[in-house]
Design a protein around this motif. Sequence first.
Motif, PDB file in Angstrom:
ATOM      1  N   ASN A 132       0.820  -1.205   0.000  1.00 35.38           N
ATOM      2  CA  ASN A 132       0.000   0.000   0.000  1.00 35.38           C
ATOM      3  C   ASN A 132       0.860   1.263   0.000  1.00 35.38           C
ATOM      4  N   ALA A 133       1.956   1.236   0.766  1.00 38.80           N
ATOM      5  CA  ALA A 133       2.843   2.403   0.818  1.00 38.80           C
ATOM      6  C   ALA A 133       3.442   2.685  -0.551  1.00 38.80           C
ATOM      7  N   GLY A 134       3.782   1.630  -1.286  1.00 37.32           N
ATOM      8  CA  GLY A 134       4.298   1.812  -2.635  1.00 37.32           C
ATOM      9  C   GLY A 134       3.269   2.418  -3.563  1.00 37.32           C
ATOM     10  N   GLN A 135       2.023   1.950  -3.448  1.00 41.80           N
ATOM     11  CA  GLN A 135       0.972   2.497  -4.309  1.00 41.80           C
ATOM     12  C   GLN A 135       0.665   3.943  -3.946  1.00 41.80           C
ATOM     13  N   VAL A 136       0.662   4.250  -2.653  1.00 41.52           N
ATOM     14  CA  VAL A 136       0.436   5.632  -2.221  1.00 41.52           C
ATOM     15  C   VAL A 136       1.534   6.536  -2.766  1.00 41.52           C
ATOM     16  N   LEU A 137       2.766   6.055  -2.736  1.00 40.16           N
ATOM     17  CA  LEU A 137       3.875   6.838  -3.272  1.00 40.16           C
ATOM     18  C   LEU A 137       3.672   7.121  -4.762  1.00 40.16           C
ATOM     19  N   LEU A 138       3.266   6.104  -5.514  1.00 38.54           N
ATOM     20  CA  LEU A 138       3.019   6.300  -6.946  1.00 38.54           C
ATOM     21  C   LEU A 138       1.864   7.273  -7.178  1.00 38.54           C
ATOM     22  N   ASP A 139       0.813   7.154  -6.367  1.00 45.78           N
ATOM     23  CA  ASP A 139      -0.326   8.057  -6.509  1.00 45.78           C
ATOM     24  C   ASP A 139       0.069   9.501  -6.194  1.00 45.78           C
ATOM     25  N   LEU A 140       0.875   9.680  -5.149  1.00 49.62           N
ATOM     26  CA  LEU A 140       1.339  11.023  -4.818  1.00 49.62           C
ATOM     27  C   LEU A 140       2.263  11.553  -5.907  1.00 49.62           C
ATOM     28  N   GLY A 141       3.096  10.674  -6.462  1.00 48.75           N
ATOM     29  CA  GLY A 141       3.975  11.081  -7.549  1.00 48.75           C
ATOM     30  C   GLY A 141       3.200  11.601  -8.740  1.00 48.75           C
ATOM     31  N   ALA A 142       2.107  10.923  -9.060  1.00 48.08           N
ATOM     32  CA  ALA A 142       1.260  11.388 -10.158  1.00 48.08           C
ATOM     33  C   ALA A 142       0.601  12.719  -9.807  1.00 48.08           C
ATOM     34  N   LEU A 143       0.212  12.862  -8.548  1.00 46.83           N
ATOM     35  CA  LEU A 143      -0.483  14.070  -8.114  1.00 46.83           C
ATOM     36  C   LEU A 143       0.412  15.303  -8.218  1.00 46.83           C
ATOM     37  N   VAL A 144       1.688  15.150  -7.875  1.00 45.39           N
ATOM     38  CA  VAL A 144       2.588  16.311  -7.844  1.00 45.39           C
ATOM     39  C   VAL A 144       3.567  16.306  -9.020  1.00 45.39           C
ATOM     40  N   ARG A 146       5.588  13.974 -10.144  1.00 45.86           N
ATOM     41  CA  ARG A 146       6.879  13.365  -9.825  1.00 45.86           C
ATOM     42  C   ARG A 146       6.798  11.855 -10.046  1.00 45.86           C
ATOM     43  N   ARG A 147       6.215  11.470 -11.167  1.00 42.16           N
ATOM     44  CA  ARG A 147       6.010  10.048 -11.445  1.00 42.16           C
ATOM     45  C   ARG A 147       7.331   9.291 -11.526  1.00 42.16           C
ATOM     46  N   ALA A 148       8.308   9.848 -12.228  1.00 42.01           N
ATOM     47  CA  ALA A 148       9.593   9.167 -12.389  1.00 42.01           C
ATOM     48  C   ALA A 148      10.287   9.000 -11.046  1.00 42.01           C
ATOM     49  N   GLU A 149      10.230  10.039 -10.217  1.00 40.95           N
ATOM     50  CA  GLU A 149      10.867   9.959  -8.905  1.00 40.95           C
ATOM     51  C   GLU A 149      10.190   8.912  -8.034  1.00 40.95           C
ATOM     52  N   ALA A 150       8.865   8.836  -8.107  1.00 39.77           N
ATOM     53  CA  ALA A 150       8.142   7.845  -7.320  1.00 39.77           C
ATOM     54  C   ALA A 150       8.495   6.431  -7.758  1.00 39.77           C
ATOM     55  N   GLN A 151       8.531   6.195  -9.057  1.00 37.88           N
ATOM     56  CA  GLN A 151       8.874   4.867  -9.561  1.00 37.88           C
ATOM     57  C   GLN A 151      10.307   4.500  -9.183  1.00 37.88           C
ATOM     58  N   ALA A 152      11.222   5.466  -9.271  1.00 35.59           N
ATOM     59  CA  ALA A 152      12.615   5.204  -8.911  1.00 35.59           C
ATOM     60  C   ALA A 152      12.750   4.860  -7.438  1.00 35.59           C
ATOM     61  N   LEU A 153      12.029   5.571  -6.581  1.00 39.97           N
ATOM     62  CA  LEU A 153      12.102   5.300  -5.149  1.00 39.97           C
ATOM     63  C   LEU A 153      11.501   3.935  -4.812  1.00 39.97           C
ATOM     64  N   LEU A 154      10.408   3.596  -5.471  1.00 43.28           N
ATOM     65  CA  LEU A 154       9.793   2.286  -5.249  1.00 43.28           C
ATOM     66  C   LEU A 154      10.747   1.168  -5.656  1.00 43.28           C
ATOM     67  N   GLU A 155      11.348   1.284  -6.831  1.00 43.10           N
ATOM     68  CA  GLU A 155      12.264   0.249  -7.306  1.00 43.10           C
ATOM     69  C   GLU A 155      13.514   0.182  -6.439  1.00 43.10           C
ATOM     70  N   GLN A 156      13.994   1.348  -6.013  1.00 44.17           N
ATOM     71  CA  GLN A 156      15.180   1.367  -5.159  1.00 44.17           C
ATOM     72  C   GLN A 156      14.915   0.685  -3.826  1.00 44.17           C
ATOM     73  N   THR A 157      13.719   0.887  -3.276  1.00 47.60           N
ATOM     74  CA  THR A 157      13.368   0.257  -2.004  1.00 47.60           C
ATOM     75  C   THR A 157      13.274  -1.254  -2.160  1.00 47.60           C
ATOM     76  N   ASP A 158      12.650  -1.705  -3.232  1.00 51.85           N
ATOM     77  CA  ASP A 158      12.561  -3.147  -3.478  1.00 51.85           C
ATOM     78  C   ASP A 158      13.953  -3.774  -3.595  1.00 51.85           C
ATOM     79  N   ARG A 159      14.844  -3.100  -4.331  1.00 52.77           N
ATOM     80  CA  ARG A 159      16.204  -3.622  -4.492  1.00 52.77           C
ATOM     81  C   ARG A 159      16.936  -3.669  -3.159  1.00 52.77           C
ATOM     82  N   LEU A 160      16.790  -2.604  -2.387  1.00 53.43           N
ATOM     83  CA  LEU A 160      17.470  -2.551  -1.104  1.00 53.43           C
ATOM     84  C   LEU A 160      17.041  -3.693  -0.200  1.00 53.43           C
ATOM     85  N   LEU A 161      15.745  -3.917  -0.093  1.00 51.47           N
ATOM     86  CA  LEU A 161      15.267  -4.962   0.805  1.00 51.47           C
ATOM     87  C   LEU A 161      15.670  -6.351   0.319  1.00 51.47           C
ATOM     88  N   GLU A 162      15.738  -6.533  -0.993  1.00 49.68           N
ATOM     89  CA  GLU A 162      16.197  -7.822  -1.520  1.00 49.68           C
ATOM     90  C   GLU A 162      17.679  -8.020  -1.200  1.00 49.68           C
TER      91      GLU A 162
END
Length: 303
Positions: A132-144, A146-162
Amino acid sequence: MPITRRRALTGLALLPVALCGLPVVRAGDPTLPKVDIVSFEPALTESLLGLGVAPRAVVNAGFYREFVASPQLPGDVIDLGPSIEPNLEYLQRLAPELIIGTSWQLEGTLLSRIAPLRTFDIYTANAQPYRNAGQVLLDLGALVERRAEAQALLEQTDRLLEQLRVRLAPVSHRPVYIARLNPDGRHLLLFGAKGMYQAVLERLGLRNAYQGRTNAWGGSPAVGIETLLEQPDASLLYYTNPREALAAQRRLDNSPIWRALPMIREGRALGLPRFYPSGGLLTAQRLALSITEQLLAMETKHA
């Protein structure tokens, strides 16, 4: 008009995280662009700042600075006062383009008379806060915009946790308790199902030692410390409110139950910084880094 606010939230300190290619937010940064948005929820404020923009105003800026802390909230963001009774007269004078918050904060209020409302919920009945936090981030990115930044942060977080999951593989056989110690020295708040702590443990390939019932954000308050005897082989990661740390430690040192816990006797208990338990994706990053650091330090100590 008071806005009902969850009062049981626990404040948590945070570790800094380097975000790949994303702007670093510093307090009072005059270059940080503002969006004409008022945020009622710290997790949404955290997410906006992680995208490199700041809301024009927030409810209870002091709470954010103390309990979320990172990304830092610029000093020129307007503070609308405490969350249980924000300054609605000032909010009306601001006439923002949008007010954002959770459903339980905004629905059924008269705030729509001041500005359009939009709700974003990370902690819901589906009990999948990381997703849900990832989807909220993408939704906020679209709102402001900052879609590319939101997608980059989501992917970076997934990579980090892996990456952290791989590092933790040698210690993943041992379950983990995550707790906040209460100042009475007899109880703790254990984190389990539904919350971000549980979600991060799962992403790291770790098993939560606590399987009891929890509230909507994953906490089970006022659990007796003897509960830790249910999983004697577990590790314990814990924190204490800094204002209460000395009193809590003094009482625990005098507790025969605490001293008898296997994880205490065998040195399998280490402190965590405080984390905002209802945080977003950046909270998940910092939490994962801190858990990894402590568990690997524990393993090195016993090697």
